[in-house]
Design an enzyme around this catalytic site. Structure first.
Site, short mmCIF file in Angstrom:
data_model
loop_
_atom_site.label_atom_id
_atom_site.label_comp_id
_atom_site.label_asym_id
_atom_site.label_seq_id
_atom_site.Cartn_x
_atom_site.Cartn_y
_atom_site.Cartn_z
CE LYS A 1 8.40 4.29 5.34
NZ LYS A 1 9.54 4.01 6.23
CD GLU B 1 6.13 -5.98 -3.59
OE1 GLU B 1 6.49 -6.87 -4.36
OE2 GLU B 1 6.69 -4.86 -3.53
CB ILE C 1 -1.70 4.98 6.66
CG1 ILE C 1 -0.55 4.22 7.33
CG2 ILE C 1 -2.82 4.05 6.23
CD1 ILE C 1 0.19 3.27 6.42
#
Ligand code: FES
Ligand code: FES
Lengths: 158, 734
Positions: free
Chosen positions: B697, B701, B626
């Site tokens: 990643k 969405e 993150i």
């Protein structure tokens, strides 16, 4: 039909020429170069265009510019004083109360008015009285956190 | 670059670097741009869904005060079609080609006048005589053309038909999801200006590089002569991935009247002009053992499509990857209708999750197995289609941590067993396997003599935090303070970048920044190769690292010197390096993972009135590393809010007779407001991804995926009503 009029915006007299059909929102954005106030619907349904008119929040897309002569308009550009952010602006940054930022000027103007209205007593109250300001990015919980903090600091300092 | 590769999951929660501009109203969005002599354009849209224009009478409009031009198919020059687009397929057809009408709300004229009010008034004076034909409407319409496997994305493994025929337990149901509209709050705007043969466009786009290519192709000018600018965008959610006809019309108008032209779509036009989430239906069949092992999945996804437009849609794309099931068949269908072209809306393909995760919930009741346990029994330890190990997968941890935070063990399995006064309480959950992509991306990074670093790329920040995470990454990789880094994006003249879309940008741009930072350190060492005065002379890239504005030896931080000293001694103002990523999954020996998540929802339903309230949602997310915990949490919360909208409120209603969108305003198309949002808890788990150069990643969405199934499953737990269509409305609960 063109009219020549003067608006008092952010403590300054601003003469402008516009159509009788011109809304306060379009006058601010297109005539007076104050593009901080946003248009999200032009139909009174999203709150992006919220400004203060004589200290009260109004939707500038539903107000005709010609009717605002002689009244005090405050927009997002007039909130910071001497380069210092208004506490609500600073709290929005700290709590990440926005993503794209498009609803933000309206949210902040609404929040400033809401605090004055004394409507920030609880999270429920904040949520309810901020529900006229849509945020498609979904920053609502962070907006509530920002307003809650300013409300608390405000009541502590009183 | 030790810090990025270190096993650190959570990036610092620094405030958005563009925050001060946004809270003062100073961030310039495309609709804020003006020029001396700028004039305004307003669109005229068709009031029928199918047929032809018999004649257009523009005389009154042309004679109206301030009007400079009325452009229709009768006087518009022929425009080339836009190029084939990577990811998305063919461009939307160019506007004003002929007299045919393919959907209600098609642009049939653009009126240009000195002021917005004059253009708006004149647009009402354009009289159009139509020859109407019966429109093809309705996803089930037998007259509609159906495309089968239009994108070659169907999956096959094993023999799903045979396995279904012999399965101990068979499930067979259909699902329906209403069309939805992206509705970013920022009205899409185009401000176009020609300087001779050079076109400058301020455009609401998520993809400046592609917008430039599209405009260059359509107007037949070299790409270098088109510049697309979008430093800020009022949201997109997929609507800004395409260069839509209104943008082309604005550029055309600017060329014809030889003035800068501004067009701002109205809110109703935002429903017809920039795509929408296609209406979808699904048939899902599962075969399972009594012990709860999936033996077969057959998934047919059908979505609506414009009459001549293309839209890559793949409802069942994740179905094959989600569970360890030996026999899988997925099928994609698209139905051509007289509707405005659908496009991507946050999480295209995630519609399939609603079906799969609802079906597993149903199976859990049939088999008497806890829904969470059922998912674990079918856990895909490796990528089920390729058999390759995942590049990272912490879905098991998502389940464990999410369940713990939610208090899943408090759930009593019987339907309607958790009451609180008049409220029926329900717990539901869903698993999420979602795709993520890294796309080719380039960037230029430089350091100036004053010690500041500059990151430049044609990427965008649509609210996702690109400015901030790019700043953080560059600062970390170059050993600088955040305040010393400036990120310039949103300009197609800069290094080509992929869209803010497909959950891809942060990882793609981050990978390119990492490459550029390495190259920049190499460039500094090259400068020092012959420099006897430098303690770093003759050192190689691997010998050094950067911290506190200086390059130093990895082994001995005392040996080194600052960027500023090096540049000053060599009388250089700036040193720059380019970086790129060009991800190649083939041969990597692993299956590149997208994000995973587990969602847990608690709902309350008034037993008498059918009122549905979501009380809370817990999201446990594996999105690899993150980059900024604060912004990442906001992303997941924001997408969850949109997921609540999709589940309970949002429906774009096409009038079945006329094809007109019946609710194209914010008063009629409801999106969540502040008071609709419950307690949302977000937790990140997992570890940096092995395939991603910076370990991250996609995050954009995954936050919307699984929300609908978790809520619908909770509704079933509370009431025993299985809702297989979205949005879930009060009449379904009475
Ligand atoms: S622009 Fe005024 S309420 Fe939406
Ligand atoms: S921050 Fe994007 S609409 Fe609120």
């Amino acid at each position: 039909m063109d009219i020549v009029s003067t608006l008092r915006v952010n403590r300054t007299e601003r003469p402008f020429t516009a159509d009788t059909r011109t809304t306060l929102l379009d006058a601010l954005r297109e005539q007076l170069d104050l593009t901080g106030t946003k248009k999200g619907c032009d139909q009174g349904a999203c709150g992006a265009c919220t400004v203060l008119l004589d200290g009260k929040r109004v939707l500038s897309c539903l107000s005709l510019a010609a009717q605002c002569e002689g009244r005090e308009v405050t927009t997002i550009e007039g909130l910071a004083r001497d380069g210092k952010l208004h506490p609500v602006q600073a709290a929005f940054i700290r709590h990440d109360g926005f993503q794209c930022g498009y609803c933000t000027p309206g949210q902040i103007m609404s929040a400033v008015a809401l605090l004055k209205e004394g409507r920030a007593g609880s999270d429920e109250e904040i949520r309810e009285f901020m529900s006229g300001n849509l945020c498609r990015c979904g920053a609502y919980p962070n907006i509530v956190a920002a307003i809650r903090e300013v409300a608390r600091l405000g009541s502590e300092s009183q | 670059m030790t810090v990025v590769t270190a096993n650190k999951l959570l990036g610092d929660p620094v405030d958005r670097v563009d925050g001060p501009l946004k809270v003062t109203g100073a961030a310039p969005y495309p609709s804020d741009v003006t020029y001396p002599g700028l004039v305004h354009a307003v669109l005229v849209q068709s009031t029928i869904a199918a047929g032809t224009i018999r004649s257009i009478d523009a005389a009154d409009a042309e004679a109206a005060p301030g009007v400079l031009a009325v452009i229709t198919h009768e006087n518009a020059p022929a425009l080339a079609e836009g190029p084939m687009t990577p990811l998305l397929g063919p461009a939307p057809p160019s506007p004003l080609k002929d007299n045919r009408i393919l959907h209600h709300g098609q642009h049939v004229a653009i009126v240009v006048a000195e002021t917005l009010e004059q253009a708006t008034a004149a647009a009402r004076l354009v009289r159009i005589d139509y020859e109407e034909t019966a429109p093809v409407l309705g996803i089930d319409n037998p007259e509609a053309a159906v495309l089968r496997n239009p994108w070659g994305l169907e999956t096959q493994r094993g023999d799903a038909a045979a396995a279904l025929a012999s399965a101990e337990v068979v499930y067979d149901e259909t699902f329906a999801i209403a069309a939805g509209t992206n509705n970013p709050l920022g009205l899409f705007a185009t401000v176009a200006r020609w300087e001779g043969d050079r076109l400058i466009v301020h455009e609401s786009t998520q993809w400046p590089t592609m917008a430039r290519q599209t405009l260059a192709t359509v107007f037949n000018v070299p790409e270098n002569d088109v510049q697309v600018l979008v430093p800020y965008l009022g949201g997109g959610f997929g609507a800004g991935l395409r260069t839509w006809p209104h943008a082309i019309l604005t550029a055309l108008a600017a060329r014809l009247v030889d003035r800068p032209v501004k067009l701002v779509l109205t809110r109703p036009q935002m429903f017809t002009s920039v795509g929408h989430r296609a209406e979808t239906t699904q048939r899902l069949r599962l075969g399972a053992t009594r012990a709860g092992r999936l033996v077969a999945i057959d998934h047919v996804g059908t979505s609506t499509l414009g009459a001549e437009a293309a839209n890559m849609e793949f409802i069942s794309i994740e179905t094959g990857a989600a569970y360890a099931c030996p026999n899988v068949a997925t099928h994609d269908r698209q139905v051509r209708l007289n509707i405005p072209s659908p496009g991507w809306m946050r999480g295209p393909g995630s519609e399939g999750n609603f079906a799969i995760e609802s079906a597993l919930d149903e199976l859990s009741y049939t088999l008497g197995i806890d829904p969470l346990e059922l998912r674990l029994r079918n856990y895909a330890e490796v990528h089920p289609q390729s058999g390759l190990p995942w590049s990272s997968k912490a879905l098991r941890e998502c389940y464990r941590v999410g369940a713990e935070r939610f208090g899943w063990t408090r759930r009593t399995p019987e339907i309607g067993s958790m009451r609180e006064g008049n409220w029926l309480v329900g717990y539901g959950m869903a698993g999420v396997t979602f795709g993520g992509a890294q796309l080719p991306c380039q960037v230029r990074v430089s350091i100036r003599r004053d010690g500041s670093a500059h990151v430049r790329s044609a990427a965008t920040d649509i609210g996702t935090g690109t400015y901030t995470v790019a700043t953080q990454l560059a600062a970390e990789l170059l050993g600088l303070d955040i305040g010393q880094v400036r990120v310039e994006i949103g300009d197609s003249d800069l290094a080509p970048a992929p869209p803010s879309g497909g959950s891809s940008l942060a990882t793609s741009l981050g990978g390119a920044i990492r490459d550029a930072a390495g190259n920049l350190l190499r460039a500094f060492l090259n400068v020092l190769a012959e420099d006897h005065r430098s303690p770093l002379q003759g050192r190689r890239r691997d010998d050094v690292t950067a911290a506190d504005g200086r390059i130093h030896l990895v082994d001995d931080p005392s040996v080194g010197e600052t960027y500023s000293d090096i540049l000053a001694r060599h009388e250089l103002d700036e040193l720059a390096a380019d970086g790129e990523i060009n991800p190649q999954a083939d041969g990597a020996g692993m299956a590149p993972s997208g994000p995973f998540a587990a969602r847990f929802a608690e709902v309350r339903i008034d037993a008498e009135l059918g009122l549905l309230r979501v009380a809370r949602i817990v999201s446990a997310v594996d999105a690899g590393r993150i980059l900024n915990e604060k912004l990442a949490r906001s992303q997941i919360i924001g997408a969850t809010v949109m997921g609540i909208g999709m589940t309970m409120l949002e429906e774009t209603i096409f009038d079945p007779g006329s094809g007109r969108i019946a609710n194209a305003t914010f008063g009629d198309y409801l999106i969540p407001v502040n008071a609709d949002v419950p307690d949302l808890d977000v937790v990140f788990v997992g570890e940096p991804d092995r395939f991603s150069p910076i370990g991250s990643k996609g995050l954009g969405e995954v936050g919307i995926v699984g929300v609908s199934a978790a809520i619908a499953n909770a509704v079933y737990h509370a009431t025993g009503r299985r809702i297989r269509s979205l949005p879930i409305t009060i009449d379904q609960l009475l």
